[in-house]
Design an enzyme around this catalytic site. Sequence first.
Site, mmCIF file in Angstrom:
data_model
loop_
_atom_site.group_PDB
_atom_site.id
_atom_site.type_symbol
_atom_site.label_atom_id
_atom_site.label_comp_id
_atom_site.label_asym_id
_atom_site.label_seq_id
_atom_site.Cartn_x
_atom_site.Cartn_y
_atom_site.Cartn_z
ATOM 1 N N PHE A 244 58.091 46.965 -10.799
ATOM 2 C CA PHE A 244 57.136 48.065 -10.980
ATOM 3 C C PHE A 244 57.221 48.697 -12.361
ATOM 4 O O PHE A 244 56.938 49.877 -12.534
ATOM 5 C CB PHE A 244 57.311 49.112 -9.868
ATOM 6 C CG PHE A 244 57.421 48.499 -8.499
ATOM 7 C CD1 PHE A 244 56.345 47.822 -7.959
ATOM 8 C CD2 PHE A 244 58.610 48.548 -7.786
ATOM 9 C CE1 PHE A 244 56.443 47.207 -6.725
ATOM 10 C CE2 PHE A 244 58.725 47.932 -6.547
ATOM 11 C CZ PHE A 244 57.632 47.263 -6.017
ATOM 12 N N GLY A 470 57.726 39.614 -6.777
ATOM 13 C CA GLY A 470 57.216 39.961 -5.458
ATOM 14 C C GLY A 470 55.708 39.870 -5.391
ATOM 15 O O GLY A 470 55.089 40.101 -4.366
ATOM 16 N N GLY A 512 50.006 38.832 -15.692
ATOM 17 C CA GLY A 512 50.819 37.653 -15.438
ATOM 18 C C GLY A 512 50.021 36.442 -15.012
ATOM 19 O O GLY A 512 49.952 35.428 -15.735
ATOM 20 N N ARG A 592 38.496 36.465 -9.993
ATOM 21 C CA ARG A 592 38.743 35.377 -9.050
ATOM 22 C C ARG A 592 40.078 35.620 -8.347
ATOM 23 O O ARG A 592 41.094 35.896 -8.988
ATOM 24 C CB ARG A 592 38.807 34.100 -9.858
ATOM 25 C CG ARG A 592 38.944 32.834 -9.075
ATOM 26 C CD ARG A 592 38.849 31.717 -10.119
ATOM 27 N NE ARG A 592 38.974 30.414 -9.525
ATOM 28 C CZ ARG A 592 39.537 29.404 -10.186
ATOM 29 N NH1 ARG A 592 40.020 29.587 -11.406
ATOM 30 N NH2 ARG A 592 39.593 28.222 -9.624
ATOM 31 N N PRO A 596 44.237 34.728 -1.267
ATOM 32 C CA PRO A 596 43.817 35.945 -0.550
ATOM 33 C C PRO A 596 44.956 36.592 0.233
ATOM 34 O O PRO A 596 44.982 37.815 0.364
ATOM 35 C CB PRO A 596 42.726 35.434 0.396
ATOM 36 C CG PRO A 596 42.238 34.165 -0.211
ATOM 37 C CD PRO A 596 43.401 33.565 -0.932
ATOM 38 N N GLN A 602 49.280 42.511 -2.409
ATOM 39 C CA GLN A 602 49.422 43.251 -3.668
ATOM 40 C C GLN A 602 48.566 44.506 -3.683
ATOM 41 O O GLN A 602 49.014 45.578 -4.075
ATOM 42 C CB GLN A 602 48.967 42.352 -4.817
ATOM 43 C CG GLN A 602 49.988 41.352 -5.237
ATOM 44 C CD GLN A 602 50.932 41.961 -6.228
ATOM 45 O OE1 GLN A 602 50.613 42.101 -7.385
ATOM 46 N NE2 GLN A 602 52.080 42.360 -5.763
ATOM 47 N N GLU A 668 48.272 46.056 -10.106
ATOM 48 C CA GLU A 668 48.376 47.492 -10.367
ATOM 49 C C GLU A 668 47.182 48.303 -9.897
ATOM 50 O O GLU A 668 47.312 49.480 -9.561
ATOM 51 C CB GLU A 668 48.601 47.725 -11.874
ATOM 52 C CG GLU A 668 49.938 47.173 -12.320
ATOM 53 C CD GLU A 668 50.103 47.155 -13.816
ATOM 54 O OE1 GLU A 668 50.688 48.099 -14.341
ATOM 55 O OE2 GLU A 668 49.650 46.181 -14.458
#
Lengths: 703, 330, 196
Positions: A244, A470, A512, A592, A596, A602, A668
């Site tokens: 985080f 994660g 990322g 994109r 899923p 996330q 985020e």
Amino acid sequence: MTAPSLAPGRTGVVGTARTRLEGRAKVTGAARYAGEVPFAELAHGWVATSSVARGRIRSIDTEAVLAMPGVLAVLHHGNAPRLRPGVGLFGPDATLQVLQDDRVPHVGWPVALVVAETPEQARAAAEALVVTYDEEPHDVAFSADHPGVYTPEARPPAPPDVERGDVDAELAGSAVVVDEEYTTPEEYQSPMEPHAAVARWENGRLEAIDSNQGSYAIAQYIAQLFFLDAASVRVTSEHVGGAFGAKGVRPHLVFAVMAATMLDRPVRVVLTRRQMFTMCGLRTPTAQRIRLGADADGRLRAVDHESVSYSSAIQEFVEQSTRPTRVLYATDALRARTRLVRLDVPTPTFMRAPGWAPGSYALESAMDELAERTGLDPITLRLRNEPAVAPASGLPFSSRNLAACFEEGARRFGWPDRDPRPGVRRDGRWLVGTGVAASAHAAMTAPSTATATAEADGTFTVRIAAADIGTGARTALHQIAVDALAAPPEAVRVRIADSDFGPAQFAGGSMGTASWGWAITEAAAALRERLALADEIPADGITVRADTSELVRARQPVERHGFGAQFAEVAVDPASGEVRVRRLLGVFAVGRVVNPLTARSQLVGGMIMGLSMALHEEGVRDTASGSLVNGDLAGYHVASNADVPPIEADWVDDPDTHNPTGIKGLGEIGIVGTAAAVANAVWHATGTRQRHLPIRLDRTLTR
Amino acid sequence: MREFRYGRATGVAEAVALHAGNPEARFLGGGTNLVDLMKSGVESPELLIDVRGLPLDRIEVAGDGSLRIGATVTNSDLAAHPEVRRRYPALAQAVLAGASGQLRNMATVGGNLLQRTRCGYFYDTIQPCNKRRPGSGCPAVTGEHRNHAILGWSEHCVATHPSDMGVALAAFDAVVSVHTADGPAQLPLPDFYLPVGDTPHRETALPPGALITGVTLPPAPVAARSRYRKVRERASYAFANASIAAALDIRDGVVREVRLAFGAVASRPWRAGTAERTLTGGPATAEAFAAAADAELAAARPLTHNEYKVPLVRNLVVAMLTELAEEAAR
Amino acid sequence: METNSSAISLRVNGETHALTVDNRTTLLDALREHLDLTGTKKGCDHGQCGACTVLLDGRRATACLQLAAAADGRTVTTIEGMADGDRLHPVQQAFLDFDGYQCGYCTPGQICSAIGVIEEHAAGWPSAVTADVRPEAGPPPLDADEIRERMSGNLCRCGAYVSIVRAVAEAAAQVAAGREAAGGQGSGAGGTRVTA
């Protein structure tokens, strides 16, 4: 052997739900994190920290501690290896210059490392170490009108000040003006895995296993810091227990390297939970003034957002809380100002959606107040101010689709049936309300390298120094690789988190998967070209390397962001002040979606952190001592299971043709907007605005 | 954590004998608080005497109808026990409101009574604290005290007792059984916890080296209609900002008997005797409940950050008693 | 008790280990550092996060607050002992299928805790959200609210709670079905193994 036949085109694996590749290892306990790899002759380091907020170390009584059972060494500013100053991951970083001098910049600053044969011995010795200080007066009291407030130097991605049009004139001419201050407190990333590293010298090479967000950059940095050859340092981080933003380079790794070098044996350093609260960064508190001026029909004429935050005495870190304001709404005049004050506190750093999360709380709360004062539905107000181009830069968006998020979200949430009046819905002892807010986050891409290898046995190996903290990156990259190689999933292995794999973007900034995925796509394409020409695959395989640096640099300047709409329903018991979130819905436009299953995790995870920010999280600092009075997980509350209601996250179509992978990143954006949606719902439930986070029970209680 | 010796006691008398004359010895029960305090540097015993295996792990109904709870009964077993749930539901609820399932499986009744405060200054050994270092001062009074005491505190200490279980025990007139060097003794809960005064480090009347062997709850028919409510900054797994144990017996709209105790407002579970006396024999109305709460809270001395606890407790008293009264009317 | 260390015997995942431990060593550190069972995690070391949850004599407990010396002779089941060979425990399988985790660091504790929750619920234990705790009211259904409360001793910073609740509900139903098939003797998938 002969080259495997490669089916042309894509496999369709991207976009399908896949459970995590390392899932079995994680649910059986087989996955080893940085502090869990055993070594013969392993020694244990324990950090001793300062008890004063400002001053100089007068003395360190190492003698008594060295006589304690099992103690091997006490490292301190008098004997520790010298570090190269002025280096860092994102410019010079003073927070890593540990044990270099006698200066103490805040409570909890590391002043010594005790190394012993066992962790119990190291801990006992570190706790017994007597350090005396020449204390100096300190100042940890943050406020927007602190006399030390100044304008920080410009650094990317956002300059501190933006001004377009005449804000004051437009405000003066506005039919409706909202002018309010919103505050957010100190917040701590608090990943579940404490920072841990083990360092050792092996065959002339420094090998470190570390819990971090990007092994390559950290290996480079450690090499610079210790005056080493870049090639002589290797950092790996196979599994990382959450980050985080808190897991760049942190003192535990520097200490492990120092001690391993001095003792010439493997040394492990693990921070305690309490130490994480002083050594691993935090989200600075913010005090934000928002002024909105609008015509009676809600069309914005002026938006003025000033955000003050703090940084430490030794390092300038700027929380860019005005970032949402620069992209969300069309306005005739816009002013965004970022201010800073330096205090005797730990150095803040990135925390999930830095700037975006606190900034959106202020802006989206103010928009709700404007909706109230103009008598407009909050969604109508927002859609009325949809910009054609980004209001600050004037650049077009690569794609936006925020309106689609609001429309789809409103339909699913049942928003059209909402009674706009506040404080009129009761369910037993609870007052019930709903609220909405917009989400936004930058969707950047950074250069990365990847290699793709066609193995002699017909399988493929993709290597990239990505980190899976994660996020599900390992699994998503596998899907991308499978697709790009047009190979069966079981024939493709992806290896990550090893600095030897070459330069790669950090797991940060929601960059990322987009950045790594691009490099993998390029490497796979290049490999397919090579294979098309190859008759045979040699025993050591065929490897190609791709580097996206040039491609990234060549991109058009457009505004690249993900967007979203968040809806919250809350219940407030005015007699006790208790606030419970009853449901959350987020609908996002995030390009994109590769997987899923993990993408939803996330987004929902971000929204839960947003809920936690709204209701729970607050570092409480004692001004007299400069110390945090709730620096543990019993005192610093993060949302527990019981706080979390049913939450839905979904996405709308958001094709982004400016991006070759179409990926925008979604680690985020989930936290952006949640706190405002909750605060707005609390107002709708009770009729009282919540302009300070967290929304504690003493702030909602009927007196 | 400094080195220490560890031993297991096989009997109560042996445990007390092992402790005798050693101020640096501590009894170890579930360890959920003591081990935490040792890791935090607040406690540093030289000897741990493990009493978890003592035959004090039973809950029995005595001949006079009272409930005897052994000191090493775990919180989980206490809350799951049918007699506790039937006769003192607020006690089961209070225990279940505390800590987490894992911790309740470890923590014992005796240890729960001896829990130390969660004051941040107490836990942070770089800070002054009159509980930890007598005479060093209390930074909480002028510092951060949002979750500190409003009743019965002194300028020497404004910390609260963190127990939920203790609040229900206080409401139900619990008596603590102890074993001292001189043999068994009984301490009613109000005498068990000492006033703060200028000795906040002396929290209980337990003589040095004495062992808690159990808690007895006298028969209390009113307790069968009782409830515990805890208000905190997280929906679970958090210490209270305020809590309340209440029991109510109404006949023809008149309060025949009422029990009220508050948690997280004082250095000990706070039995609201003034409120009880105000209510008994009077009407069971919201106005009467509020007046009783006001009578109890007249003694409250809130500080800057914890003034909210006064209206919070008042609101909780009214809400809880109203609920119990409505239930009784059904 | 004349020294600062203790010779102990621990039965871990069905295997008995004789160890000599520093009295300061917690069960958590004994598992991780002495037995190389690193599946049990250290998130806070103070009983404030639940990452170190194991089953101690069949009941969930935070290993960080349990001194190893005081665990002498007791039976411990860790995450490494939950699967039946290659066959995952239903709770493990449900966490995997529902994505009930992200970084994975709290996961072993969550899974051990969930297995304990299912047993505690089967034993009829009420919780803080059980409307009526009196035994006459009967055991509460293990619905989402009960699962949330009972699982609240395990913090997850990634925010996997929504999937965790789903996974626990799914696994609990499977364990209950297994019990029923086995004649209600508590010998279902989660039944015997946790106390083995």
